[in-house]
Design a protein around this motif. Sequence first.
Motif, short mmCIF file in Angstrom:
data_model
loop_
_atom_site.label_atom_id
_atom_site.label_comp_id
_atom_site.label_asym_id
_atom_site.label_seq_id
_atom_site.Cartn_x
_atom_site.Cartn_y
_atom_site.Cartn_z
N GLY A 191 0.80 -1.22 0.00
CA GLY A 191 0.00 0.00 0.00
C GLY A 191 0.83 1.27 0.00
N PHE A 192 1.87 1.31 -0.85
CA PHE A 192 2.71 2.49 -0.93
C PHE A 192 1.96 3.64 -1.61
N LEU A 193 2.40 4.86 -1.31
CA LEU A 193 1.77 6.05 -1.88
C LEU A 193 2.41 6.48 -3.20
N THR A 194 3.69 6.17 -3.35
CA THR A 194 4.43 6.60 -4.54
C THR A 194 5.33 5.47 -5.04
N THR A 195 5.58 5.49 -6.32
CA THR A 195 6.59 4.60 -6.89
C THR A 195 7.97 5.20 -6.63
N GLN A 196 8.98 4.37 -6.76
CA GLN A 196 10.35 4.87 -6.60
C GLN A 196 10.66 5.93 -7.66
N LYS A 197 10.15 5.73 -8.87
CA LYS A 197 10.36 6.70 -9.95
C LYS A 197 9.78 8.06 -9.57
#
Length: 318
Positions: free
Chosen positions: A67-73
């Motif tokens: 459930g992350f908010l952002t991708t690493q990119k």
Amino acid sequence: MQIIREFPSSHESQCVLALGNFDGVHLGHQRLLQSGLYQATQKGVELAVLLFEPHPLKLLFPERVMGFLTTQKEQIRLFSEMGVDRVYLMPFTKEMAETSPEGFVKDILVKLNVVHLVVGFNYSFGVFGKGTPEDLQRYGQEYGFEVSVLQPQTLNGKVISSTAIRKALLNGDMLVAKRLLGRTHSLCGIVVEGEKRGRQLGYPTANLKVFDDLLVPKRGVYAVWAEVEGQIVQGMMNIGMKPTFHEEYALTVEVHFFDFCGDIYGLELAVFCEEKIRDERKFSEIEQLKMQLERDALEVKRRLHGITSEHHQSLSAT
């Protein structure tokens, strides 16, 4: 901005280092990075950020829904916009997970030639997360670096955190999420083929296969926009399980873009979610659904009126 994926074999040039998970790069994270940038400017060195890949939680708890908010990119893009000079993407292994707090300092921070650390009040490091910001301050005295510990950042009396933003998204409260992030939340993925049912309803959709481990907001209809083939386009997005057509169906994310016609299959897309319009509903007749879609489109256009004009201007200026 320099992205470094291998651990340096020799001492790096001096840097101020910001430590944290930075999921969401929200206002609290931005304040921490601003503090790091100030220290780097004062000392005449570069500002660096240390991230691990894969994310430590993925290695330690592979069965957990992230459930992350952002991708690493997206994180890296936001770091660049904030003035970060280097991003270290260090491999996270089981051996790394078993490193003691002091080992983390000696084997990583010292080798990165850190002269000043910036961390949040709840930062933890080392095996079982035993290390605390107070430990970092103690090790800093021993190994020759300074440490700034930022206290909780608040908005309207509430602590800004990734957890609070996830809660807002799961409630469909995009405005709260926007205030805590300092920007409109985006949902990223690849456009894939779907059932093509939207065409039959008069509202063809782009089906978004959301990147793994990203949090998907509450089911319902949203007012959204995206940059597609160099232009800002408005649209309405449905997150749901198609209850009108299926008893059981996988969660899908579909976007109908207004005033756009093109083949975007395979395109990586970031969809910016401004507001939730309504909850998902099951309709007894197709005509009822069509009428509701017409009302949704009018309401979405009303909500988005003026919101995307600044993005048009920004795009034109680049």
